[in-house]
Design a protein around this motif. Structure first.
Motif, short mmCIF file in Angstrom:
data_model
loop_
_atom_site.label_atom_id
_atom_site.label_comp_id
_atom_site.label_asym_id
_atom_site.label_seq_id
_atom_site.Cartn_x
_atom_site.Cartn_y
_atom_site.Cartn_z
N GLY A 101 0.82 -1.21 0.00
CA GLY A 101 0.00 0.00 0.00
C GLY A 101 0.85 1.25 0.00
O GLY A 101 0.52 2.25 -0.65
N VAL A 102 1.95 1.21 0.72
CA VAL A 102 2.86 2.35 0.77
C VAL A 102 3.49 2.59 -0.61
O VAL A 102 3.54 3.73 -1.10
CB VAL A 102 3.97 2.12 1.82
CG1 VAL A 102 5.04 3.19 1.70
CG2 VAL A 102 3.38 2.13 3.22
N GLY A 138 6.39 11.36 3.67
CA GLY A 138 5.71 10.42 4.55
C GLY A 138 5.83 8.99 4.05
O GLY A 138 6.03 8.06 4.83
N VAL A 139 5.71 8.82 2.73
CA VAL A 139 5.86 7.49 2.14
C VAL A 139 7.25 6.94 2.40
O VAL A 139 7.43 5.77 2.77
CB VAL A 139 5.58 7.55 0.62
CG1 VAL A 139 5.95 6.22 -0.04
CG2 VAL A 139 4.12 7.87 0.36
N ASN A 272 5.23 0.56 14.26
CA ASN A 272 6.07 1.26 15.23
C ASN A 272 5.86 2.76 15.11
O ASN A 272 5.03 3.22 14.30
CB ASN A 272 7.55 0.89 15.03
CG ASN A 272 7.97 1.03 13.57
OD1 ASN A 272 7.67 2.05 12.93
ND2 ASN A 272 8.64 0.02 13.04
N VAL A 273 6.60 3.51 15.89
CA VAL A 273 6.46 4.97 15.90
C VAL A 273 6.74 5.57 14.52
O VAL A 273 6.06 6.50 14.07
CB VAL A 273 7.40 5.59 16.95
CG1 VAL A 273 7.35 7.12 16.86
CG2 VAL A 273 7.01 5.14 18.34
N ARG A 274 7.75 5.03 13.84
CA ARG A 274 8.09 5.54 12.52
C ARG A 274 6.91 5.44 11.56
O ARG A 274 6.61 6.38 10.80
CB ARG A 274 9.29 4.77 11.95
CG ARG A 274 9.61 5.10 10.50
CD ARG A 274 10.84 4.35 10.02
NE ARG A 274 10.74 2.92 10.25
CZ ARG A 274 10.04 2.08 9.48
NH1 ARG A 274 9.36 2.56 8.45
NH2 ARG A 274 10.02 0.79 9.74
N ALA A 280 0.96 10.12 9.57
CA ALA A 280 0.52 11.48 9.88
C ALA A 280 1.04 12.47 8.84
O ALA A 280 0.31 13.36 8.38
CB ALA A 280 1.00 11.88 11.27
N VAL A 281 2.30 12.31 8.44
CA VAL A 281 2.88 13.17 7.42
C VAL A 281 2.17 12.99 6.08
O VAL A 281 1.91 13.95 5.35
CB VAL A 281 4.39 12.88 7.25
CG1 VAL A 281 4.99 13.66 6.08
CG2 VAL A 281 5.13 13.22 8.54
N VAL A 282 1.81 11.75 5.76
CA VAL A 282 1.07 11.46 4.53
C VAL A 282 -0.26 12.21 4.52
O VAL A 282 -0.63 12.83 3.52
CB VAL A 282 0.82 9.94 4.38
CG1 VAL A 282 -0.25 9.68 3.33
CG2 VAL A 282 2.11 9.23 3.98
#
Length: 309
Positions: A101-102, A138-139, A272-274, A280-282
């Protein structure tokens, strides 16, 4: 008032499309537990085509007529259906559904590049360019290319090819099929019929292996064909008609959020956090990219469709 209503419906269509499209990678992953990539691709094309043919009939529409239009449909079916469907199935044998998906979120970048090269884009405004770059950042954060060695290189290449193919298909559909006066339900049904024929050619290369069909497999394949293929593809066509090919491709930035979330919750894939920060950036990138303050929307065809059915 009418503009506000149209905006609300656009938002609903975009949200529905993001959820359906983003779930596709989950259903492919589940289908691959029992089927080969060729079998997954062919089954979703067949079921999707039958579903849209029935919907087309119920809506009182016919399939397009004429050799010329069917030739254009064949080109679109290859780039927007047969090739990317196959590449996703091949790629997801070695990478997680969330990663797929990414990678699919690179579609907007390919779409903008193709739009500029073909003249469908009238140049990039700073706000839109900033949104695209933010979404891409973000990606990259989610994908973590510095950890690429931990994932299947061939799988990543296959899914990246699928994303580029989608961008080509969207641009072609926006220029040569949308706005011809043919209802989008007729176009989408015809396109999946042709995609089925194109995929059938690959059956000797992995489609003849014996299958142990269980109730679970049948349910997964039906959902993949009806919901994640037929419904999603028709909504995609409508969105191209309403907002243009590039704006539709921008929806790809929302897919990592859906695909990663479903992969974590349903398949137990890593989170994970990353990944959280990256999603969120996406979302910020999507919001900025879709902002139209002081700008003329890009990627919207000058010739508006006469029928969207």
């Amino acid at each position: 008032m009418q503009g506000g209503m149209n905006g609300n419906w656009t938002g609903v269509r975009i949200g529905a499309l993001a959820l359906l499209w983003g779930s596709t990678f989950l259903w492919i992953e589940l289908a691959l537990e029992a089927l080969t990539p060729v079998q997954v691709t062919l089954s979703r094309c067949v079921i999707g085509a039958v579903t849209l043919l029935v919907a087309c009939r119920c809506a009182g529409h016919r399939l397009p007529r004429g050799r010329s239009i069917w030739g254009r449909i064949a080109v679109a079916a290859f780039f927007c259906n047969a090739l990317p469907f196959a590449m996703f199935s091949v790629g997801q044998r070695s990478i997680d559904s969330g990663v797929a998906g990414v990678l699919n979120a690179t579609t907007p970048l390919w779409a903008v590049l193709i739009g500029v090269v073909t003249g469908m884009e009238r140049g990039l405004r700073p706000l839109r360019l900033g949104g695209l770059l933010t979404g891409y950042a973000g990606v990259v954060l989610i994908l973590a290319p510095w950890k690429a060695a931990e994932s299947g290189g061939s799988g990543i290449a296959a899914v990246a090819l699928a994303a580029a193919s989608y961008a080509i298909g969207f641009a072609y559909m926006g220029r040569h099929l949308v706005g011809t006066g043919i209802p989008t339900i007729s176009l989408s049904a015809a396109q999946l019929v042709v995609a089925t024929a194109l995929t059938a050619v690959t059956v000797p290369f992995g489609g003849l292996e014996p299958v142990d069909v269980s109730a679970r497999t049948l349910i997964v394949v039906l959902v993949l064909g009806v919901v994640a293929t037929a419904a999603t593809f028709h909504l995609t066509y409508r969105n191209i008609a309403a907002e243009g090919a590039t704006n539709t491709a921008t929806l790809g930035y929302l897919l990592p959020v859906v695909s990663v979330a479903l992969g974590v919750v349903v398949l137990g894939e890593d989170f994970n956090v990353r990944l959280g920060v990256g999603m969120a950036v996406v979302l910020v990138g999507v919001a900025v990219t879709r902002s139209r303050r002081g700008e003329t929307p890009l990627g919207v065809a000058e010739r508006q469709p006469t029928t969207q059915g």
